[in-house]
Design a protein around this motif. Structure first.
Motif, PDB file in Angstrom:
ATOM      1  N   ALA A 136       1.072   4.022   9.476  1.00 48.76           N
ATOM      2  CA  ALA A 136      -0.253   4.175   8.868  1.00 48.76           C
ATOM      3  C   ALA A 136      -1.265   4.690   9.892  1.00 48.76           C
ATOM      4  O   ALA A 136      -2.106   5.553   9.578  1.00 48.76           O
ATOM      5  CB  ALA A 136      -0.711   2.839   8.289  1.00 48.76           C
ATOM      6  N   SER A 187      -3.546   8.436  10.274  1.00 45.28           N
ATOM      7  CA  SER A 187      -4.963   8.571  10.613  1.00 45.28           C
ATOM      8  C   SER A 187      -5.155   9.479  11.818  1.00 45.28           C
ATOM      9  O   SER A 187      -6.069  10.309  11.849  1.00 45.28           O
ATOM     10  CB  SER A 187      -5.570   7.188  10.907  1.00 45.28           C
ATOM     11  N   ARG A 209      -4.624  13.119  10.818  1.00 49.08           N
ATOM     12  CA  ARG A 209      -5.805  13.623  10.093  1.00 49.08           C
ATOM     13  C   ARG A 209      -6.933  13.953  11.062  1.00 49.08           C
ATOM     14  O   ARG A 209      -7.632  14.962  10.906  1.00 49.08           O
ATOM     15  CB  ARG A 209      -6.267  12.590   9.058  1.00 49.08           C
ATOM     16  N   ARG A 229       0.829  -1.208   0.000  1.00 48.37           N
ATOM     17  CA  ARG A 229       0.000   0.000   0.000  1.00 48.37           C
ATOM     18  C   ARG A 229       0.862   1.256   0.000  1.00 48.37           C
ATOM     19  O   ARG A 229       0.521   2.254  -0.656  1.00 48.37           O
ATOM     20  CB  ARG A 229      -0.938  -0.012   1.213  1.00 48.37           C
ATOM     21  N   LEU A 230       1.964   1.218   0.743  1.00 45.22           N
ATOM     22  CA  LEU A 230       2.884   2.360   0.721  1.00 45.22           C
ATOM     23  C   LEU A 230       3.400   2.590  -0.698  1.00 45.22           C
ATOM     24  O   LEU A 230       3.437   3.731  -1.183  1.00 45.22           O
ATOM     25  CB  LEU A 230       4.041   2.130   1.687  1.00 45.22           C
ATOM     26  N   GLY A 241      10.270   4.274  -3.209  1.00 38.82           N
ATOM     27  CA  GLY A 241       9.692   3.743  -1.972  1.00 38.82           C
ATOM     28  C   GLY A 241      10.409   2.528  -1.428  1.00 38.82           C
ATOM     29  O   GLY A 241      10.179   2.128  -0.275  1.00 38.82           O
ATOM     30  N   ALA A 276       1.965   1.646  -3.499  1.00 34.26           N
ATOM     31  CA  ALA A 276       0.856   2.049  -4.368  1.00 34.26           C
ATOM     32  C   ALA A 276       0.565   3.538  -4.256  1.00 34.26           C
ATOM     33  O   ALA A 276       0.103   4.162  -5.223  1.00 34.26           O
ATOM     34  CB  ALA A 276      -0.395   1.243  -4.029  1.00 34.26           C
ATOM     35  N   ASP A 277       0.848   4.109  -3.080  1.00 35.65           N
ATOM     36  CA  ASP A 277       0.614   5.537  -2.868  1.00 35.65           C
ATOM     37  C   ASP A 277       1.817   6.388  -3.268  1.00 35.65           C
ATOM     38  O   ASP A 277       1.792   7.612  -3.098  1.00 35.65           O
ATOM     39  CB  ASP A 277       0.300   5.800  -1.387  1.00 35.65           C
ATOM     40  N   THR A 278       2.860   5.751  -3.790  1.00 34.05           N
ATOM     41  CA  THR A 278       4.073   6.452  -4.196  1.00 34.05           C
ATOM     42  C   THR A 278       3.993   6.791  -5.684  1.00 34.05           C
ATOM     43  O   THR A 278       3.652   5.934  -6.492  1.00 34.05           O
ATOM     44  CB  THR A 278       5.313   5.572  -3.931  1.00 34.05           C
ATOM     45  N   PRO A 279       4.292   8.039  -6.042  1.00 36.00           N
ATOM     46  CA  PRO A 279       4.265   8.408  -7.469  1.00 36.00           C
ATOM     47  C   PRO A 279       5.110   7.458  -8.313  1.00 36.00           C
ATOM     48  O   PRO A 279       6.168   7.007  -7.883  1.00 36.00           O
ATOM     49  CB  PRO A 279       4.844   9.824  -7.467  1.00 36.00           C
ATOM     50  N   HIS A 336       3.930   4.517  -9.222  1.00 26.12           N
ATOM     51  CA  HIS A 336       3.410   3.157  -9.013  1.00 26.12           C
ATOM     52  C   HIS A 336       1.886   3.081  -9.101  1.00 26.12           C
ATOM     53  O   HIS A 336       1.312   2.017  -8.818  1.00 26.12           O
ATOM     54  CB  HIS A 336       3.852   2.625  -7.646  1.00 26.12           C
ATOM     55  N   GLU A 337       1.230   4.148  -9.477  1.00 28.55           N
ATOM     56  CA  GLU A 337      -0.229   4.201  -9.403  1.00 28.55           C
ATOM     57  C   GLU A 337      -0.915   3.068 -10.167  1.00 28.55           C
ATOM     58  O   GLU A 337      -1.970   2.584  -9.751  1.00 28.55           O
ATOM     59  CB  GLU A 337      -0.747   5.539  -9.941  1.00 28.55           C
TER      60      GLU A 337
END
Length: 213
Positions: A201, A205, A208, A38-39, A176, A41-44, A46-47
């Motif tokens: 992670a 949260s 936020r 997931r880390l 990443g 996937a959120d890295t430019p 790797h979308e």
């Protein structure tokens, strides 16, 4: 026994603390490889990568970091403690210039300790372990920053091809991957029950929730 939360998270109020628990609980159900994927996937860049490839890279990079635990750099950097990490979503960071230094952000560290108690994760993250983990994590970045051979070995292990001309192949950097290697290194060095990825992670949260408060 879980201590009463009286600092930053205490200001959220019971309802919002309960909501934060509910938001973080599913994270604990994910294995560390999935958290790593997931880390990535959120890295430019790797979308649109195949999730299976991201899991492979996450497992490989984390394992690489775990095996680095026996390495140590020639000189210890100085450690500077300061506030201001929550606003930048930082627990610690390594800077090589002008003097090798690890900046440890005390406000994020305190929030992390509160969060571990709030979520009942103390069996995984012992009291005081977060500071040691943050320092170990930045030590891994220091090792990788100072050793081109290590960075090349990580690229070879990941096996990402950036360019191929005939039988010649050039391995590419996986964005990443060094962060995941640092998480693996820190977990191995400090003997955590779960990867620092899980707490990272959850911290996102919590921050936020504080911003919305």
């Amino acid at each position: 026994m879980t201590r009463t939360v009286t600092a930053a998270l205490g200001r959220l109020g019971r309802v919002r603390r309960d909501a934060l628990r509910a938001e973080c609980a599913p994270l604990a159900e994910l294995d560390d490889v999935e958290l790593g994927a997931r880390l990535l996937a959120d890295t430019p860049t790797h979308e649109h990568r195949d999730p299976a490839l991201l899991r492979h890279w996450a497992e490989t990079a984390t394992g690489f970091g775990t095996r680095l635990r026996s390495r140590c750099a020639a000189a210890e950097p100085r450690v500077v403690e300061r506030p201001g990490g929550i606003d930048r979503l930082l627990l610690a960071r390594y800077v090589s210039r002008p003097t090798p230094t690890v900046e440890l952000f005390t406000d994020t560290l305190a929030l992390g300790e509160e969060l571990v108690d709030l979520l009942g994760w103390r069996d995984w993250y012992a009291e005081g372990a977060l500071r040691a983990t943050a320092l170990a994590h930045e030590d891994a970045h220091r090792l990788l920053h100072g050793d081109a051979a290590l960075r090349r070995a990580l690229r070879e292990r990941l096996g990402h091809t950036a360019l191929r001309v005939g039988r010649f192949r050039i391995t590419g950097h996986v964005a990443g991957s060094e962060e995941l290697a640092a998480h693996g290194y820190a977990a191995a060095r400090t003997g955590l029950g779960r990867s620092p990825l899980l707490l990272t992670a959850a911290l996102a949260s919590a921050i936020r929730a504080l911003v919305r408060n």
